[in-house]
Enzyme design. Sequence first.
Site, PDB file in Angstrom:
ATOM      1  N   LYS A  30     -47.241 -24.332 -38.756  1.00 25.58           N
ATOM      2  CA  LYS A  30     -47.626 -23.717 -40.025  1.00 25.58           C
ATOM      3  C   LYS A  30     -46.535 -23.982 -41.036  1.00 25.58           C
ATOM      4  CE  LYS A  30     -47.470 -19.226 -40.595  1.00 25.58           C
ATOM      5  NZ  LYS A  30     -46.555 -19.114 -41.782  1.00 25.58           N
ATOM      6  N   GLU A  39     -45.307 -23.160 -44.990  1.00 26.62           N
ATOM      7  CA  GLU A  39     -45.463 -22.421 -46.237  1.00 26.62           C
ATOM      8  C   GLU A  39     -45.355 -23.367 -47.427  1.00 26.62           C
ATOM      9  OE1 GLU A  39     -42.721 -19.177 -46.436  1.00 26.62           O
ATOM     10  OE2 GLU A  39     -43.437 -18.264 -44.577  1.00 26.62           O
ATOM     11  N   GLU A  87     -51.785 -14.925 -47.851  1.00 33.71           N
ATOM     12  CA  GLU A  87     -51.042 -13.684 -47.598  1.00 33.71           C
ATOM     13  C   GLU A  87     -50.792 -12.914 -48.876  1.00 33.71           C
ATOM     14  OE1 GLU A  87     -46.980 -11.952 -45.449  1.00 33.71           O
ATOM     15  OE2 GLU A  87     -47.511 -14.058 -45.219  1.00 33.71           O
TER      16      GLU A  87
END
Length: 234
Positions: A30, A32, A100
């Site tokens: 993952k 960001e 998020e």
Amino acid sequence: MVFECCGFDFKQAVDTAVRILKEGVMDAIKLEGWSPSRIVAAKAIVEAGIAVMGHVGLTPQAISVLGGFRPQGKNVASAVKVVETALAFQEAGCFSVVLECVPAPVAAAATAALQIPTIGIGAGPFCSGQVLVYHDLLGMLQHPHHAKVTPKFCKQYARVGDVINKALLEYKEDVINGSFPDARHSPYKISKTDADVFSNELQRLGLDKAASAVSEAVQKMDTTKSIGEGNQAK
């Protein structure tokens, strides 16, 4: 992927991703995304044959840039950036994107705009799927300090932390008062005959204190075993 593993050195980004998959036995990484370089890094990693999940909105590794743990997408410019960054991750070849701490309508827009799934955390009910940190949803951290940082969007399904704290306090008390470990929790035995020979051997070596400790330990374990058996019989 860890902070500062990408930057503008995309070879390092690929090498780091390969290492994470190999050593961590992972299926994907993952990444960001708070800058264009992150999108380029994602594309490079995907082209190296590694599955990548993007992450937009509140990106914890960039809290110094964001000014702390602050929700994103709360104004027009920020909301558009969330959607555009998610689309950029899709264009880079990501198989999914985490959203998020963004308003539910913004997450709904991103989900509708994308052809890949979105995973929401503090992003409302309109994402393709949901995720929470299990420490938060199980209420594992009940210390007042941790209670202050439990995310507002997290529903606690248990207060496991209370159970953990109670168990640790009981363990501490049992150790202090000498009730643990008892005979039942000291399963590895030496026969009385061998213990006597062992004690004599220690005396021969001049270790009288150690020899006495053997005899006292055997006597104590026999006593606690008898008490335990008596309690079980009741």
